[in-house]
Design a protein around this motif. Sequence first.
Motif, PDB file in Angstrom:
ATOM      1  N   ALA A  87       0.744  -1.248  -0.179  1.00  0.00           N
ATOM      2  CA  ALA A  87       0.002  -0.182   0.002  1.00  0.00           C
ATOM      3  C   ALA A  87       1.102   1.191   0.094  1.00  0.00           C
ATOM      4  CB  ALA A  87      -0.915   0.060   1.049  1.00  0.00           C
ATOM      5  N   LEU A 101      -7.352   2.860  -1.730  1.00  0.00           N
ATOM      6  CA  LEU A 101      -6.865   1.718  -1.095  1.00  0.00           C
ATOM      7  C   LEU A 101      -7.744   1.294  -0.197  1.00  0.00           C
ATOM      8  CD1 LEU A 101      -2.948   3.049  -0.993  1.00  0.00           C
ATOM      9  CD2 LEU A 101      -4.268   1.200  -2.707  1.00  0.00           C
ATOM     10  N   ASP A 187      -7.677  -3.683  -2.928  1.00  0.00           N
ATOM     11  CA  ASP A 187      -7.709  -4.040  -1.548  1.00  0.00           C
ATOM     12  C   ASP A 187      -6.172  -4.607  -1.212  1.00  0.00           C
ATOM     13  OD1 ASP A 187      -8.069  -5.612   0.884  1.00  0.00           O
ATOM     14  OD2 ASP A 187      -9.987  -6.784  -0.109  1.00  0.00           O
ATOM     15  N   THR A 188      -5.581  -3.825  -0.094  1.00  0.00           N
ATOM     16  CA  THR A 188      -4.243  -4.319   0.199  1.00  0.00           C
ATOM     17  C   THR A 188      -4.279  -5.261   1.197  1.00  0.00           C
ATOM     18  OG1 THR A 188      -4.017  -2.393   1.559  1.00  0.00           O
ATOM     19  CG2 THR A 188      -3.660  -2.057  -0.764  1.00  0.00           C
ATOM     20  N   GLU A 191      -3.186 -10.993  -0.259  1.00  0.00           N
ATOM     21  CA  GLU A 191      -1.915 -11.158  -1.056  1.00  0.00           C
ATOM     22  C   GLU A 191      -2.306 -12.216  -2.207  1.00  0.00           C
ATOM     23  OE1 GLU A 191       0.857  -9.466  -0.844  1.00  0.00           O
ATOM     24  OE2 GLU A 191       1.449 -11.076  -2.390  1.00  0.00           O
ATOM     25  N   PRO A 193      -2.662  -8.333  -3.763  1.00  0.00           N
ATOM     26  CA  PRO A 193      -3.567  -7.344  -3.479  1.00  0.00           C
ATOM     27  C   PRO A 193      -4.654  -7.621  -4.556  1.00  0.00           C
ATOM     28  CG  PRO A 193      -1.513  -6.198  -3.377  1.00  0.00           C
ATOM     29  CD  PRO A 193      -1.193  -7.649  -3.693  1.00  0.00           C
ATOM     30  N   VAL A 213      -1.138  -8.341  -9.184  1.00  0.00           N
ATOM     31  CA  VAL A 213      -2.269  -8.098  -8.594  1.00  0.00           C
ATOM     32  C   VAL A 213      -3.274  -9.104  -8.954  1.00  0.00           C
ATOM     33  CG1 VAL A 213      -1.824  -5.744  -7.952  1.00  0.00           C
ATOM     34  CG2 VAL A 213      -3.230  -6.341 -10.101  1.00  0.00           C
TER      35      VAL A 213
END
Length: 345
Positions: A87, A101, A187-188, A191, A193, A213
């Motif tokens: 982020a 974020l 969406d951070t 994993e 994101p 991502v």
Amino acid sequence: MKTELFKTDSPLLGVVHLTKAGELIARGETVVFPTETVYGLGANALDESAVKKIFEAKGRPADNPLIVHIADRDDLEKLVTEVPEKAEKLMDAFWPGPLTLIMHKSSGVPEVVTAGLDTVAVRFPSNLIALGLIKSAGVPIAAPSANISGRPSPTKSEHVIEDMMGRVSAIIVSEDTDVGLESTVVDTTTEPPTVLRPGGVTVAELEAVIGRVQVSPNAIENVIPEKAKSPGMKYTHYSPKGDLVIVKGTDAEKVEKINRHIKKHEEMQIGILATDETMGNYHSGIIISLGSRENPEEMSHNLFARLRTFDDLGIEKIYAEDIEVGNDTLALANRLYKAGGYHFI
Ligand code: AMP
Ligand code: MG
């Protein structure tokens, strides 16, 4: 409710009106303001009763959370419990700008803002009037797009005056928005994101900064995850008053399909949403170009305004040419498909 109109077309007026608008926000009132993406409908994000006024003014379902806008990265501290490393990198690269974020929320953010989720969406916009308003208010500003829920997002001051007059305390009248589509929502907390909503910052631009991502399938398909990750996904969005249908196929097939449908609906006011390159292919109906296929940014900038133009003209059925989906057109296709309720021919 009386709605004040605040003009910003001279520097002096701008300063005076931003001060007044900031006072309204600080007092728990609602103010519509421009951003680089679309116009926003703002209230003090830390004041529960002020935020409730946003939902009322828009007719927005209470389970659809809002984005919190800040004018300084230090403002993040009050809003989130931790800032993931990726982020941080995204903020370095894209803030201020059209990137939202999602991070874990702190207890200071009222539940009404996040619709009860344990995460909060935060954005640092680049529009100078938006920044001036947040600074003048002295608080973070929760703001969704300033349209009546379900309608195309507003990109011109005429649009917000049409939708919000009498529903908010003030409207800051400014220029047309730049990007014309809403921010990219990432969406951070996952994993890798997750891109929950494509927007002004493209997937390739994100990946150049943080590597892979994942993109929510909802970005392009009509799928609603079991428990909607981004609750906004499940609602009708961006719809013009006329019935919007997306037309697939080669250019020749599109022309053939549209002409056939126009014949079938001779009694109706028909609109065609084409491009500079293809608008000459049609000979009946109201034909409007989204812009040049060579320029996806121009097409994105124009989409919502064109949908509202069809409304102004009393168009009952709109045939929109399909968009070729690629990195630069993902957000545009996402909005067009949702506007048409995924009705393809
Ligand atoms: P709008 O401001 O109307 O353009 O919509 C904001 C978008 O961000 C909606 O699609 C929301 O569902 C999404 N959003 C806001 N907060 C969160 C959150 N905490 N988690 C996931 N999505 C969110
Ligand atoms: Mg919206």
